[in-house]
Write a protein that holds these residues in place. Structure first.
Motif, short mmCIF file in Angstrom:
data_model
loop_
_atom_site.label_atom_id
_atom_site.label_comp_id
_atom_site.label_asym_id
_atom_site.label_seq_id
_atom_site.Cartn_x
_atom_site.Cartn_y
_atom_site.Cartn_z
N CYS A 1 0.98 -1.22 -0.04
CA CYS A 1 0.03 -0.07 -0.07
C CYS A 1 0.87 1.22 0.22
CB CYS A 1 -0.90 -0.13 1.30
SG CYS A 1 -1.68 1.49 1.77
N LEU A 2 0.43 2.43 -0.74
CA LEU A 2 1.09 3.63 -0.51
C LEU A 2 -0.09 4.53 0.08
CD1 LEU A 2 3.02 4.35 -3.73
CD2 LEU A 2 3.70 3.06 -2.17
N PHE A 3 0.37 5.28 1.02
CA PHE A 3 -0.45 6.18 1.84
C PHE A 3 -0.12 7.62 1.14
CE2 PHE A 3 -2.27 8.33 5.64
CZ PHE A 3 -3.22 7.83 5.62
N MET A 4 -1.06 8.19 0.53
CA MET A 4 -0.92 9.30 -0.33
C MET A 4 -1.89 10.37 -0.10
SD MET A 4 0.19 7.71 -3.99
CE MET A 4 1.31 8.94 -4.49
N ARG A 5 -1.26 11.69 -0.08
CA ARG A 5 -2.38 12.76 -0.37
C ARG A 5 -2.68 12.88 -1.76
NH1 ARG A 5 -1.98 17.90 -1.54
NH2 ARG A 5 0.36 17.89 -1.52
N GLY A 6 -3.89 13.14 -2.11
CA GLY A 6 -4.15 13.64 -3.28
C GLY A 6 -5.11 14.71 -3.24
N GLY A 7 -4.59 16.05 -3.77
CA GLY A 7 -5.25 17.38 -3.46
C GLY A 7 -5.50 17.35 -2.12
N SER A 8 -7.01 17.65 -1.66
CA SER A 8 -7.12 18.03 -0.36
C SER A 8 -7.66 16.93 0.19
CB SER A 8 -8.02 19.26 -0.12
OG SER A 8 -9.18 19.28 -1.06
N SER A 9 -7.34 15.56 -0.21
CA SER A 9 -7.97 14.30 0.43
C SER A 9 -6.81 13.56 0.59
CB SER A 9 -9.01 13.49 -0.63
OG SER A 9 -10.01 14.43 -0.88
N ARG A 10 -7.17 12.41 1.14
CA ARG A 10 -5.85 11.51 1.84
C ARG A 10 -6.30 10.03 2.07
NH1 ARG A 10 -4.00 12.72 7.51
NH2 ARG A 10 -5.41 11.12 7.99
N GLY A 11 -5.58 9.22 1.52
CA GLY A 11 -6.01 7.86 1.91
C GLY A 11 -4.91 6.98 1.22
N PRO A 12 -5.28 5.43 1.64
CA PRO A 12 -4.26 4.48 1.12
C PRO A 12 -4.68 4.05 -0.60
CG PRO A 12 -6.00 3.48 2.25
CD PRO A 12 -6.20 4.96 2.34
N PHE A 13 -3.63 3.95 -1.32
CA PHE A 13 -3.75 3.32 -2.44
C PHE A 13 -3.21 2.21 -2.96
CE2 PHE A 13 -5.14 7.09 -5.45
CZ PHE A 13 -5.06 8.00 -4.44
N PHE A 14 -4.02 1.20 -3.76
CA PHE A 14 -3.62 -0.11 -3.92
C PHE A 14 -3.37 -0.54 -5.20
CE2 PHE A 14 -6.28 0.10 0.19
CZ PHE A 14 -5.10 -0.55 1.13
N ASN A 15 -2.57 -1.35 -5.75
CA ASN A 15 -2.82 -1.93 -6.84
C ASN A 15 -3.79 -2.76 -6.93
OD1 ASN A 15 -2.26 -3.61 -9.14
ND2 ASN A 15 -0.08 -3.46 -9.22
N GLU A 16 -4.79 -2.96 -7.93
CA GLU A 16 -5.91 -3.62 -7.82
C GLU A 16 -5.69 -5.06 -7.52
OE1 GLU A 16 -9.91 -4.06 -10.69
OE2 GLU A 16 -8.10 -5.11 -11.51
N ALA A 17 -4.44 -5.46 -8.25
CA ALA A 17 -4.07 -7.01 -8.07
C ALA A 17 -3.74 -7.19 -6.53
CB ALA A 17 -2.93 -7.23 -9.11
N ASP A 18 -3.69 -6.50 -5.87
CA ASP A 18 -3.31 -6.86 -4.43
C ASP A 18 -4.45 -6.74 -3.39
OD1 ASP A 18 -0.48 -6.94 -4.81
OD2 ASP A 18 -0.27 -4.72 -4.63
N LEU A 19 -5.44 -6.63 -3.97
CA LEU A 19 -6.89 -6.52 -3.25
C LEU A 19 -7.67 -7.78 -3.63
CD1 LEU A 19 -8.27 -2.93 -3.18
CD2 LEU A 19 -7.09 -4.06 -1.39
N PRO A 20 -8.53 -8.26 -2.88
CA PRO A 20 -9.29 -9.63 -3.09
C PRO A 20 -10.18 -9.18 -4.49
CG PRO A 20 -9.70 -9.16 -0.84
CD PRO A 20 -8.95 -7.97 -1.42
N ALA A 21 -10.30 -10.14 -5.37
CA ALA A 21 -11.27 -9.99 -6.58
C ALA A 21 -12.60 -10.03 -6.36
CB ALA A 21 -10.84 -11.08 -7.61
N ASP A 22 -13.07 -10.69 -5.25
CA ASP A 22 -14.48 -10.86 -4.84
C ASP A 22 -14.76 -9.33 -4.43
OD1 ASP A 22 -16.69 -12.33 -4.08
OD2 ASP A 22 -16.29 -11.51 -2.23
N LEU A 23 -15.63 -8.86 -4.87
CA LEU A 23 -16.08 -7.30 -4.09
C LEU A 23 -16.53 -7.21 -2.94
CD1 LEU A 23 -17.48 -5.80 -7.64
CD2 LEU A 23 -14.93 -6.01 -6.62
N ALA A 24 -17.44 -8.33 -2.54
CA ALA A 24 -17.71 -8.32 -0.83
C ALA A 24 -16.67 -8.21 -0.12
CB ALA A 24 -18.87 -9.21 -0.93
N GLN A 25 -15.64 -9.26 -0.37
CA GLN A 25 -14.44 -9.57 0.29
C GLN A 25 -13.59 -8.36 0.31
OE1 GLN A 25 -11.94 -12.47 -0.89
NE2 GLN A 25 -10.82 -12.93 0.93
#
Ligand code: NQM
Length: 359
Positions: free
Chosen positions: A7-31
Motif C-alpha cells: 500500500c502507498l499512503f498518499m495525499r491527493g489534492g485535499s484528500s488523503r488515503g491508502p492506494f492499492f494496486n488492484e491485483a493486491d486486493l481480493p477480486a471478490d467485491l464483497a470480500q
C-alpha cells in the motif's frame, strides 16, 4: 495472524488515503469491501483501529491498474468510506484522490516516466470519465517539490495538471438530470446539475443563512442540516438518483455573491459534513452552473467573458480556479475543464488486516 497488503499512503489534492494496486486486493467485491473497511477502521467515529482520519475526506481509498481501454494508460477506482458507517461507495468520483493516481503508478513501477514531465490518460471507472494528468518527473522520478499551492493544504508542492475530457452526467442521467436548469423543490429554487459530481445548488439566503458562515458554524447548525437533508432526499428523486438517504450524493451547495474577487461564494455539504474547501468535480460542476443561462447562480455569479473562462469558486479556506473551455457554437456547452492539484507520497509499506478476512 494478520494479512499484509502492499500500500502507498498518499495525499491527493485535499484528500488523503491508502492506494492499492488492484491485483493486491481480493477480486471478490464483497470480500474487497470488508478488507477496505478493516484497512480504514470503519465503522467507528474515530477510526481508531485503521488508517482513516475520522472525516469523509480522509476516509477515501484509491485502486489503480493498467488500463485495457485503447488510448488509456491507467484505470482508477475511487472508494468512499465513512468513519461511522460500514459503506464502501464506488459510485461517485473524487477529483482530489485522482491527483495521486499517476504518482502512484510511477512510484510502484506500473508505468515509466516519460521525461521531465509525464502526461498519462486516466479512466475513472466510477463514472467512466477520462482525463489527462500531467505530473513533474525530473530525472524520471516523481517530484513533490514546487511552488504550487492549493487551498486547505499547507505549504507548496509540484503542480499536477488535470484536464477533464468528459464529465457531464457522471452519476445522474445527464448534465441537467431534472431536464431543467432551475426547479422548485421542497419550496426552494435549486439547480440540479452533474458535471462530474451531482450537486443541488441553491442560494444560502433561501435557507435563511448568509453563505459566509464558518465550517464550524455550518457543522453545528443542526436546524440547517435537517432542512437541507429534506431537500436532498426530494432532489435525489427529481434527479432520478432514487432514494439517496444512505448515498454520498448529491452534494449540497449553498451559494452567495463572491466576496474576494472570485466568481461565486460556496459552502459545500458532502453531503452531511461541510467541506473545508470544495471537491474538485464539485468545483467543475459549480463553474458549469455559472455559465448556464437561468441557473440559480444568475444575478449572483461574476462570470468573465470569452470562450476560455476561469471561474474562481470561493470556499471557506480560499478559492478554487477552474479553467472552462466553452463551445463557441453553443455558449451553454462546456467542452472541457482544467485545474491544478498537488499530491504527495506520505508512506509506503504494507497495511495489516485480520487474516480472518481471507479465510
Ligand atoms: O468533487 C469531496 C473532495 C471531494 C470529492 C466530496 C472531490 C470531487 O474534496 O471531485 O474531490 O465531495 O466528497 O475530495
Amino acid at each position: 495472524m494478520q494479512h499484509p497488503i502492499p500500500c502507498l499512503f498518499m495525499r491527493g489534492g485535499s484528500s488523503r488515503g491508502p492506494f492499492f494496486n488492484e491485483a493486491d486486493l481480493p477480486a471478490d467485491l464483497a470480500q474487497r469491501d470488508r478488507v477496505l473497511l478493516a484497512v480504514m477502521g470503519s465503522p467507528d467515529r474515530r477510526q481508531i483501529d485503521g488508517l482513516g482520519g475520522a472525516h469523509p475526506l480522509t476516509s477515501k481509498v484509491g485502486i489503480v491498474r493498467l488500463s485495457q481501454t485503447p488510448g488509456v494508460d491507467l484505470d482508477f477506482l475511487f472508494a468512499q468510506l465513512q468513519p461511522d458507517k460500514d459503506t464502501v461507495d464506488t459510485t461517485p468520483n473524487c477529483g482530489n484522490m485522482l491527483a495521486a493516481v499517476v504518482p502512484f503508478a510511477l512510484e510502484t513501477g506500473l508505468l515509466k516516466a516519460q521525461g521531465d514531465s509525464t502526461t498519462l490518460r486516466v479512466l475513472t471507472l466510477n463514472t467512466d470519465m477520462q482525463c489527462d494528468v500531467m505530473v513533474q518527473t525530473p530525472g524520471g522520478q516523481v517530484s513533490y517539490e514546487g511552488d504550487a499551492g492549493i487551498d486547505s493544504v499547507p505549504g507548496t508542492s509540484a503542480p499536477i495538471k488535470i484536464n477533464f475530457l468528459d464529465t457531464a452526467g457522471s452519476v445522474a442521467p445527464g448534465l441537467l438530470p431534472t431536464g431543467n436548469v432551475r426547479d422548485l423543490i421542497d419550496g426552494i429554487e435549486v439547480t440540479c446539475i452533474d458535471n462530474g459530481m451531482p450537486l443541488v445548488m441553491f442560494k444560502a439566503s433561501d435557507v435563511g443563512r448568509t453563505g459566509y458562515e464558518t465550517v464550524e458554524q455550518m457543522n453545528a447548525d443542526t436546524e440547517l442540516k435537517a432542512r437541507i437533508e429534506r431537500l436532498r432526499i426530494a432532489a435525489g428523486h427529481a434527479m432520478k438518483l432514487g432514494d439517496v438517504t444512505t448515498k454520498p450524493y448529491p452534494k449540497m451547495t449553498l451559494i452567495a455573491a463572491p466576496r474576494h474577487g472570485g466568481s461565486l461564494n460556496t459552502r459545500s455539504f458532502i453531503p452531511h459534513v461541510c467541506h473545508d474547501s470544495i471537491g474538485v468535480l464539485a468545483a467543475v460542476t459549480v463553474g458549469t452552473a455559472c455559465v448556464l443561462d437561468g441557473s440559480v447562480t444568475q444575478g449572483i455569479a461574476v462570470v468573465p467573458p470569452g470562450n476560455a473562462k476561469t471561474i474562481s469558486v470561493e470556499h471557506p479556506t480560499g478559492e478554487f480556479s477552474v479553467a472552462l473551455e466553452i463551445d463557441p457554437k453553443n455558449p451553454q456547452n462546456v467542452l472541457s475543464a482544467a485545474l491544478l492539484r498537488t499530491a504527495r507520497l506520505i508512506m509506503r509499506g504494507e497495511v495489516m488486516v485480520p487474516a480472518a478476512l481471507y479465510r
